[in-house]
Design a protein around this motif. Sequence first.
Motif, PDB file in Angstrom:
ATOM      1  N   UNK A 109       0.669  -1.301  -0.062  1.00 55.93           N
ATOM      2  CA  UNK A 109      -0.070   0.060   0.152  1.00 55.93           C
ATOM      3  C   UNK A 109       0.920   1.123  -0.072  1.00 55.93           C
ATOM      4  N   UNK A 110       1.966   1.118   0.637  1.00 55.86           N
ATOM      5  CA  UNK A 110       2.919   2.325   0.830  1.00 55.86           C
ATOM      6  C   UNK A 110       3.678   2.552  -0.608  1.00 55.86           C
ATOM      7  N   UNK A 111       4.024   1.476  -1.442  1.00 52.32           N
ATOM      8  CA  UNK A 111       4.535   1.475  -2.548  1.00 52.32           C
ATOM      9  C   UNK A 111       3.518   1.970  -3.687  1.00 52.32           C
ATOM     10  N   UNK A 112       2.229   1.582  -3.427  1.00 50.93           N
ATOM     11  CA  UNK A 112       1.243   2.500  -4.147  1.00 50.93           C
ATOM     12  C   UNK A 112       1.007   3.706  -4.164  1.00 50.93           C
ATOM     13  N   UNK A 113       1.405   4.368  -3.141  1.00 51.23           N
ATOM     14  CA  UNK A 113       1.316   5.841  -2.970  1.00 51.23           C
ATOM     15  C   UNK A 113       2.839   6.441  -3.291  1.00 51.23           C
ATOM     16  N   UNK A 114       3.890   5.961  -2.780  1.00 51.24           N
ATOM     17  CA  UNK A 114       5.191   6.628  -3.171  1.00 51.24           C
ATOM     18  C   UNK A 114       6.182   6.250  -4.036  1.00 51.24           C
ATOM     19  N   UNK A 115       5.610   4.902  -4.496  1.00 56.97           N
ATOM     20  CA  UNK A 115       6.643   4.109  -5.631  1.00 56.97           C
ATOM     21  C   UNK A 115       7.749   3.906  -4.873  1.00 56.97           C
ATOM     22  N   UNK A 116       8.913   3.672  -5.778  1.00 58.98           N
ATOM     23  CA  UNK A 116      10.081   3.131  -5.453  1.00 58.98           C
ATOM     24  C   UNK A 116      10.981   4.296  -4.811  1.00 58.98           C
ATOM     25  N   UNK A 117      10.291   5.291  -4.192  1.00 58.07           N
ATOM     26  CA  UNK A 117      10.857   6.407  -3.315  1.00 58.07           C
ATOM     27  C   UNK A 117      11.082   5.840  -1.991  1.00 58.07           C
ATOM     28  N   UNK A 118      10.249   4.814  -1.702  1.00 57.08           N
ATOM     29  CA  UNK A 118      10.035   4.027  -0.449  1.00 57.08           C
ATOM     30  C   UNK A 118      11.307   3.424   0.212  1.00 57.08           C
ATOM     31  N   UNK A 119      11.868   3.642   1.320  1.00 54.66           N
ATOM     32  CA  UNK A 119      12.915   3.039   1.914  1.00 54.66           C
ATOM     33  C   UNK A 119      12.565   2.925   3.443  1.00 54.66           C
ATOM     34  N   UNK A 120      12.122   1.457   3.655  1.00 51.01           N
ATOM     35  CA  UNK A 120      11.771   1.245   4.908  1.00 51.01           C
ATOM     36  C   UNK A 120      12.555   0.982   5.985  1.00 51.01           C
ATOM     37  N   UNK A 121      12.469   1.611   7.259  1.00 53.78           N
ATOM     38  CA  UNK A 121      13.438   1.553   8.492  1.00 53.78           C
ATOM     39  C   UNK A 121      12.420   1.278   9.798  1.00 53.78           C
ATOM     40  N   UNK A 122      13.074   0.952  10.749  1.00 55.12           N
ATOM     41  CA  UNK A 122      12.858   0.859  12.206  1.00 55.12           C
ATOM     42  C   UNK A 122      13.649   1.865  13.153  1.00 55.12           C
ATOM     43  N   UNK A 123      12.963   2.571  13.799  1.00 58.01           N
ATOM     44  CA  UNK A 123      13.741   3.607  14.419  1.00 58.01           C
ATOM     45  C   UNK A 123      14.335   2.885  15.916  1.00 58.01           C
ATOM     46  N   UNK A 124      15.323   3.589  16.640  1.00 58.23           N
ATOM     47  CA  UNK A 124      16.021   2.706  17.953  1.00 58.23           C
ATOM     48  C   UNK A 124      15.775   3.870  19.063  1.00 58.23           C
ATOM     49  N   UNK A 125      14.704   4.778  19.208  1.00 63.44           N
ATOM     50  CA  UNK A 125      14.624   5.325  20.456  1.00 63.44           C
ATOM     51  C   UNK A 125      13.085   5.164  21.012  1.00 63.44           C
ATOM     52  N   UNK A 126      13.214   5.552  22.028  1.00 65.47           N
ATOM     53  CA  UNK A 126      11.794   5.669  22.938  1.00 65.47           C
ATOM     54  C   UNK A 126      11.588   6.974  23.949  1.00 65.47           C
ATOM     55  N   UNK A 127      10.678   7.068  24.550  1.00 71.65           N
ATOM     56  CA  UNK A 127      10.393   8.271  25.430  1.00 71.65           C
ATOM     57  C   UNK A 127       9.353   8.991  25.272  1.00 71.65           C
ATOM     58  N   UNK A 128       9.093   9.918  25.831  1.00 71.26           N
ATOM     59  CA  UNK A 128       7.977  10.716  25.899  1.00 71.26           C
ATOM     60  C   UNK A 128       8.285  12.190  25.704  1.00 71.26           C
ATOM     61  N   UNK A 129       7.165  12.929  25.410  1.00 71.05           N
ATOM     62  CA  UNK A 129       6.974  14.313  25.672  1.00 71.05           C
ATOM     63  C   UNK A 129       5.907  14.893  26.860  1.00 71.05           C
ATOM     64  N   UNK A 130       6.629  15.417  27.722  1.00 75.11           N
ATOM     65  CA  UNK A 130       5.810  16.059  28.863  1.00 75.11           C
ATOM     66  C   UNK A 130       5.931  17.770  28.737  1.00 75.11           C
ATOM     67  N   UNK A 131       4.480  18.266  28.732  1.00 74.22           N
ATOM     68  CA  UNK A 131       4.766  19.474  28.769  1.00 74.22           C
ATOM     69  C   UNK A 131       5.771  20.180  27.530  1.00 74.22           C
ATOM     70  N   UNK A 132       5.496  19.712  26.420  1.00 75.24           N
ATOM     71  CA  UNK A 132       6.386  20.145  25.341  1.00 75.24           C
ATOM     72  C   UNK A 132       7.880  19.847  25.358  1.00 75.24           C
TER      73      UNK A 132
END
Length: 202
Positions: free
Chosen positions: A112-135
């Motif tokens: 479905x992603x390829x249907x939208x953006x084609x071969x520009x797609x480069x899949x990845x997975x991040x290495x961070x966690x955390x949260x945003x509190x009061x900005x």
Amino acid sequence: MSNKQDRILIFGAGVIGSMYAIKLIEAGFDVTLFARSNRYESLRENGLRYKGKGTVRSIKVNVIDTLENDDVYDFIFVTVRYDRSESALLTLKDNQSKNIVTMISNSMGFSSWLDIVGDRLLPAFPGFGGQIKDGVLHARFLPKIIAATAFGEINGLVTERIEKLAIIFKTAKLPYDIKKDMQAYLITHAVSDIAMLSVLQS
């Protein structure tokens, strides 16, 4: 290669997008954050605020809430939740940037992603966690064994853009791991990584 020449758009200003923005800005890259509503206003007024070494710091960041089709970046990092991935990619559909890095957990396949953006797609997975509190971003780093950002071409080839992305990560001192089969990685590893991220974000 001068990292000043690399324009990077981070589409999504939550925990993951903000963390990458900080690291890339500190490394000297031309970084823009795409944000909306209150987050956009907060970033414009206060910069990107984060807790570091026991104090709240702020780093100036370019921030936009609309993207023109001819506003071209070397890489666009999409750092939204999976349930917002399709709408984010639809926003990027007509933008002329050639490399769209989806830093989104996905074990459902990329068709479905390829249907939208084609071969520009480069899949990845991040290495961070955390949260945003009061900005303010409170980042939590994952254990080293899964801390690296994983990315790779869908066909498994190590292309010129993969090598360029690796240089960007190396320059920013961000751990990375080039995968030959991102689909298999996301199916077999993302479940445990997502569980770890959810613990870190709780």
